[in-house]
Write a protein that holds these residues in place. Structure first.
Motif, short mmCIF file in Angstrom:
data_model
loop_
_atom_site.label_atom_id
_atom_site.label_comp_id
_atom_site.label_asym_id
_atom_site.label_seq_id
_atom_site.Cartn_x
_atom_site.Cartn_y
_atom_site.Cartn_z
N ALA A 16 -24.61 4.08 -19.38
CA ALA A 16 -25.29 5.36 -19.10
C ALA A 16 -25.42 5.65 -17.62
N ASN A 17 -25.20 4.64 -16.79
CA ASN A 17 -25.40 4.82 -15.34
C ASN A 17 -24.37 4.00 -14.58
N GLY A 18 -24.24 4.34 -13.31
CA GLY A 18 -23.56 3.49 -12.34
C GLY A 18 -22.15 3.07 -12.73
N ILE A 19 -21.89 1.79 -12.59
CA ILE A 19 -20.54 1.26 -12.83
C ILE A 19 -20.14 1.47 -14.29
N GLY A 20 -21.06 1.25 -15.20
CA GLY A 20 -20.76 1.41 -16.63
C GLY A 20 -20.39 2.84 -16.98
N PHE A 37 -23.36 1.45 -25.25
CA PHE A 37 -24.55 0.72 -25.68
C PHE A 37 -25.48 0.63 -24.48
N ASP A 38 -26.57 1.40 -24.51
CA ASP A 38 -27.46 1.44 -23.34
C ASP A 38 -28.86 1.81 -23.81
N LEU A 39 -29.84 1.34 -23.07
CA LEU A 39 -31.23 1.73 -23.37
C LEU A 39 -31.37 3.24 -23.29
N VAL A 45 -29.69 1.52 -27.41
CA VAL A 45 -29.30 0.15 -27.79
C VAL A 45 -29.84 -0.80 -26.73
N ASP A 46 -30.59 -1.81 -27.20
CA ASP A 46 -31.07 -2.84 -26.28
C ASP A 46 -30.21 -4.08 -26.51
N VAL A 47 -29.33 -4.36 -25.57
CA VAL A 47 -28.39 -5.47 -25.77
C VAL A 47 -29.07 -6.84 -25.73
N ILE A 68 -18.51 -5.56 -20.92
CA ILE A 68 -19.86 -6.14 -20.95
C ILE A 68 -20.41 -6.03 -19.54
N ASN A 69 -21.20 -5.00 -19.34
CA ASN A 69 -21.53 -4.57 -17.98
C ASN A 69 -23.03 -4.45 -17.72
N ALA A 70 -23.84 -4.31 -18.77
CA ALA A 70 -25.29 -4.12 -18.54
C ALA A 70 -25.83 -5.29 -17.74
N ALA A 134 -32.08 -15.80 -9.17
CA ALA A 134 -31.88 -15.64 -10.62
C ALA A 134 -30.59 -14.86 -10.89
N TYR A 135 -30.41 -13.79 -10.15
CA TYR A 135 -29.20 -12.97 -10.30
C TYR A 135 -27.95 -13.80 -10.03
N ASN A 136 -27.97 -14.53 -8.92
CA ASN A 136 -26.79 -15.31 -8.54
C ASN A 136 -26.46 -16.37 -9.61
N LEU A 167 -20.77 -4.69 -2.90
CA LEU A 167 -21.88 -3.73 -2.90
C LEU A 167 -21.35 -2.35 -3.29
N ILE A 168 -21.82 -1.85 -4.42
CA ILE A 168 -21.34 -0.60 -5.00
C ILE A 168 -22.50 0.40 -5.05
N ARG A 169 -22.21 1.65 -4.76
CA ARG A 169 -23.25 2.68 -4.69
C ARG A 169 -23.72 3.06 -6.11
N THR A 170 -24.85 2.50 -6.55
CA THR A 170 -25.47 2.88 -7.83
C THR A 170 -26.98 2.91 -7.60
N ARG A 171 -27.72 3.22 -8.65
CA ARG A 171 -29.18 3.25 -8.47
C ARG A 171 -29.73 1.86 -8.16
#
Ligand SMILES: NC(=O)c1ccc[n+]([C@@H]2O[C@H](COP(=O)([O-])OP(=O)(O)OC[C@H]3O[C@@H](n4cnc5c(N)ncnc54)[C@H](O)[C@@H]3O)[C@@H](O)[C@H]2O)c1
Length: 250
Positions: A16-20, A37-39, A45-47, A68-70, A134-136, A167-171
């Protein structure tokens, strides 16, 4: 030869947003029937919720392509990375990525058709950018999913690859992109001298999902303007200036 997904169905998580969203638009532009599949999609959809995920898969045909991007990131130094932050990051970026892959591959195999799965990893799969432990950890873990799934699913004609955006321009990154002193220093380390756009990641992902990548599986494709190719980057104040949001030679 053009990439032609006519007659193929595709799923994009976090579409629904950004890269996806760019992935969904690019897949559709190539003729695929795309489901998000997006909130924030309808229905939502909550994956991270197995029941919600299973219901979403059950509502459509066995997919030919799944992206698989969320994902999300919480910027926290180690002492402030609470168990809640850790668990939320793992739940979306790693556990949901695995469960989406498991469900997707199960349906592809049951339908007896080949398929292509593309996960969104990150340059942070490789480096230890501060305040993102955590992300890494999750994005490094995504590579484990890619390699193992490519190995197990290759015999069924299912290819599994990853794109690794910088680094990609998204929210998710809007705060950085909107703060010139931050991007000026960040982009100094990027040979292309700028951040990326969601469409630039989407095109790489669509390539990996296409027949043009028919012998590519278990691969990771950096989409980072060269950031991971170098240690310090080529941009020096003596020869270049930061203009219009990017480094340029004088
Ligand atoms: N933006 C970057 O610089 C960058 C760099 C490398 C990797 N990535 C990765 O790219 C992916 C997309 O990020 P983005 O920047 O486009 O972010 P974004 O916030 O713009 O989009 C993420 C999408 O995921 C959806 N989502 C979140 N939780 C969900 C859930 N539980 N169920 C279903 N959907 C959910 C959101 O609603 C949103 O539409 C993430 O995996 C991210 O880690 C982003």
């Amino acid at each position: 030869m053009q990439i032609d997904f006519s007659g193929r169905s595709a799923i994009v998580t976090g579409g629904a947003n950004g890269i996806g969203r760019a992935m969904a638009q690019t897949l559709a532009a190539c003729g695929a029937q795309v489901t998000i599949f997006d909130l924030e999609s309808t229905p939502s959809v909550d994956v991270t919720d197995r029941t919600s995920l299973e219901a979403a898969f059950a509502a459509g045909p066995a997919p030919d392509i799944v992206m698989i991007n969320a994902g999300t990131a919480f910027i926290r130094p180690i002492p402030e990375t609470t168990r809640e932050v850790w668990d939320k990051t793992i739940a979306l970026n790693l556990t949901a990525a695995f469960e989406t892959l498991q469900a997707a591959a199960g349906r592809m195999r049951a339908a007896g058709k080949p398929g292509a799965i593309v996960l969104t990893a990150s340059t942070n799969s490789y480096d230890g950018e501060e305040n993102l432990i955590a992300y890494n950890a999750t994005k490094a873990g995504v590579l484990g999913i890619v390699h193992t799934a490519a190995n197990e699913l290759g015999p069924y004609g299912i290819r599994v690859n990853a794109v690794n955006p910088g680094l990609i321009r998204t929210r998710l990154t809007a705060d950085s992109f909107n703060t010139e002193p931050i991007i000026k220093e960040y982009f100094r380390a990027i040979p292309m001298g700028r951040g990326g756009e969601p469409e630039e990641v989407a095109k790489a992902a669509v390539f990996l999902a296409s027949d043009w990548a028919s012998y590519i599986t278990g691969a990771t494709l950096l989409v980072d303007g060269g950031q991971m190719a170098c240690k310090f980057g080529p941009w020096r104040d003596s020869e270049a200036e930061f203009r219009d949001g990017r480094w340029q030679r004088r």
